[in-house]
Design a protein around this motif. Structure first.
Motif, PDB file in Angstrom:
ATOM      1  N   PHE A  15      37.900  48.896 -19.303  1.00 53.70           N
ATOM      2  CA  PHE A  15      37.597  49.605 -18.048  1.00 53.70           C
ATOM      3  C   PHE A  15      36.349  49.021 -17.395  1.00 53.70           C
ATOM      4  CE2 PHE A  15      35.594  52.996 -15.591  1.00 53.70           C
ATOM      5  CZ  PHE A  15      36.658  53.411 -14.800  1.00 53.70           C
ATOM      6  N   ILE A  16      35.323  48.749 -18.215  1.00 53.01           N
ATOM      7  CA  ILE A  16      34.093  48.150 -17.671  1.00 53.01           C
ATOM      8  C   ILE A  16      34.387  46.780 -17.089  1.00 53.01           C
ATOM      9  CG2 ILE A  16      31.805  47.286 -18.273  1.00 53.01           C
ATOM     10  CD1 ILE A  16      31.683  49.441 -20.450  1.00 53.01           C
ATOM     11  N   SER A  17      35.175  45.977 -17.812  1.00 51.75           N
ATOM     12  CA  SER A  17      35.480  44.622 -17.374  1.00 51.75           C
ATOM     13  C   SER A  17      36.220  44.608 -16.037  1.00 51.75           C
ATOM     14  CB  SER A  17      36.318  43.906 -18.444  1.00 51.75           C
ATOM     15  OG  SER A  17      36.720  42.625 -18.027  1.00 51.75           O
ATOM     16  N   LEU A  18      37.104  45.568 -15.836  1.00 48.69           N
ATOM     17  CA  LEU A  18      37.904  45.599 -14.611  1.00 48.69           C
ATOM     18  C   LEU A  18      37.067  45.823 -13.358  1.00 48.69           C
ATOM     19  CD1 LEU A  18      41.017  47.663 -15.776  1.00 48.69           C
ATOM     20  CD2 LEU A  18      40.981  45.252 -15.137  1.00 48.69           C
ATOM     21  N   PHE A  19      35.908  46.442 -13.518  1.00 49.73           N
ATOM     22  CA  PHE A  19      35.120  46.803 -12.342  1.00 49.73           C
ATOM     23  C   PHE A  19      33.777  46.072 -12.288  1.00 49.73           C
ATOM     24  CE2 PHE A  19      38.050  50.306 -13.088  1.00 49.73           C
ATOM     25  CZ  PHE A  19      38.621  50.434 -11.835  1.00 49.73           C
ATOM     26  N   ILE A  20      33.730  44.902 -12.922  1.00 49.27           N
ATOM     27  CA  ILE A  20      32.561  44.030 -12.837  1.00 49.27           C
ATOM     28  C   ILE A  20      32.979  42.734 -12.159  1.00 49.27           C
ATOM     29  CG2 ILE A  20      30.907  42.641 -14.136  1.00 49.27           C
ATOM     30  CD1 ILE A  20      30.863  44.729 -16.262  1.00 49.27           C
ATOM     31  N   LYS A  26      35.619  49.915  -6.727  1.00 54.23           N
ATOM     32  CA  LYS A  26      35.544  51.245  -7.345  1.00 54.23           C
ATOM     33  C   LYS A  26      36.958  51.759  -7.603  1.00 54.23           C
ATOM     34  CE  LYS A  26      33.309  53.033  -3.887  1.00 54.23           C
ATOM     35  NZ  LYS A  26      33.194  51.861  -3.027  1.00 54.23           N
ATOM     36  N   PRO A  27      37.134  52.615  -8.602  1.00 52.27           N
ATOM     37  CA  PRO A  27      38.475  53.164  -8.875  1.00 52.27           C
ATOM     38  C   PRO A  27      39.113  53.803  -7.649  1.00 52.27           C
ATOM     39  CG  PRO A  27      36.987  53.687 -10.670  1.00 52.27           C
ATOM     40  CD  PRO A  27      36.144  53.050  -9.601  1.00 52.27           C
ATOM     41  N   SER A  28      38.303  54.418  -6.794  1.00 50.00           N
ATOM     42  CA  SER A  28      38.847  55.059  -5.592  1.00 50.00           C
ATOM     43  C   SER A  28      39.435  54.049  -4.619  1.00 50.00           C
ATOM     44  CB  SER A  28      37.754  55.885  -4.896  1.00 50.00           C
ATOM     45  OG  SER A  28      36.649  55.053  -4.548  1.00 50.00           O
ATOM     46  N   ASP A  29      38.950  52.793  -4.673  1.00 47.09           N
ATOM     47  CA  ASP A  29      39.471  51.760  -3.770  1.00 47.09           C
ATOM     48  C   ASP A  29      40.931  51.432  -4.067  1.00 47.09           C
ATOM     49  OD1 ASP A  29      36.992  51.514  -2.524  1.00 47.09           O
ATOM     50  OD2 ASP A  29      36.305  49.991  -3.947  1.00 47.09           O
TER      51      ASP A  29
END
Length: 318
Positions: A15-20, A26-29
């Motif tokens: 999860f961290i890797s996906l948003f770096i 952001k998940p909302s995007d």
């Protein structure tokens, strides 16, 4: 360490890797399917994550099999010349068989990785002084010889810079359509689990294996093929990743022993978690830029490797 703990760690790190990354997502995007962030997520971030997990799990399993079959805790694709042999195969195919297809290059690299690993295993059989530290040093020397040949050929063919970039060991260029070769590692890992008990028996020596009715040579060949397949897919997709196949199986064996049927699941998730951690560090140190993940793996892995060398007898072959 429990298996469920490793699984949770891989999920959190994923999860961290996906948003770096250079572009903030952001998940909302992701709620807007047509947004640029969603497209980047699907084309780049998700394939990169899958590549990291497959490469980490695959190299961990390759190292585990080699350590079991060679009966030495310091043997891995890095210290046995497997990765160097696969690299040599690619260079020769690029220089002397320019019309060869991509599939042909894969098969060529696989053949060299298999032959290189087989030669190393033959060298082991002829070494009388099989100290836990001495054997991998022989493997490193063997790999350096192959690496020197590769460098010489690349220099003569004026492709040295391209080769260095190609085998750098980075997930930067991993996007959809450029990582799918790693899926070949999945059936290889499944086959490794099926033959886990036989690898464990083979690791006890040829005489013992034959006494219990095991076809020692056949099991050895299957193990070497699995190692060559995984090493080839990883090196052709993301380049050379050192030490991972060496330290991950050792860390697992510290708390779980040497029964491959038990250690393979732990090795898969610890390998993925370790590579995820190294990749996250590589992306955060000079954010929004990143350094090649093989550099981070080499620094952390070499430190752990030195600790194991100093404690050599504790990690000696069983």
């Amino acid at each position: 360490m429990r298996l469920w703990m490793l699984i949770i760690a891989v999920i959190i790190l994923s999860f961290i890797s996906l948003f770096i990354g250079a572009i903030n997502i952001k998940p909302s995007d992701l709620l807007n399917w047509e947004s640029l962030e969603t497209q980047i997520f699907l084309i780049s971030r998700l394939p990169r994550l899958l590549a990291i997990i497959l490469a980490g799990a695959g190299m961990g399993i390759a190292g585990l099999i080699m350590q079991s079959l060679s009966r030495n805790k310091f043997v891995s694709p890095t210290t046995a010349g497997t990765l160097d042999a696969a690299k040599l195969g690619i260079i020769i195919s690029m220089m002397f068989f320019t019309s060869m297809s991509y599939i042909g290059q894969i098969l060529f690299s696989f053949a060299f990785a298999l032959i290189g690993t087989f030669i190393f295993m033959q060298l082991l059989e002829r070494i009388k002084f099989k100290d836990a530290v001495f054997v991998p040093l022989i493997g490193i020397m063997y790999g350096n010889i192959i690496g020197a040949i590769s460098t010489f050929l690349a220099y003569e063919g004026n492709i040295l810079q391209n080769v260095d970039t190609f085998f750098q060991g980075s997930f930067t260029l991993v996007v959809s359509g450029r990582y799918e070769l790693l899926y070949v590692a999945v059936p290889a890992i499944i086959l490794a689990y099926i033959y886990a008990n036989k690898f464990t028996v083979a690791g006890m020596g040829e005489d013992f294996a034959k006494n219990v009715g095991l076809s020692y040579r056949a099991v050895m060949n299957i193990g070497l093929i699995i190692v060559a397949v995984i090493s080839t897919t990883v090196i052709l997709t993301v380049g050379i990743i050192p030490f991972l196949g060496l330290i991950v199986p050792n860390l697992v064996s510290l708390y779980l022993g040497d029964n491959l049927r038990k250690t393979i699941p732990h090795t898969i998730f610890l390998g993925a978690a370790f590579l995820l951690i190294c990749d996250i560090i590589s992306r955060l140190i000079v954010h929004p830029f990143e350094i090649p993940v093989n550099t981070t793996v080499a620094v952390i892995g070499s430190a752990i490797f030195l600790i194991m060398l100093f404690r050599g007898k504790a990690y000696a072959k069983k």
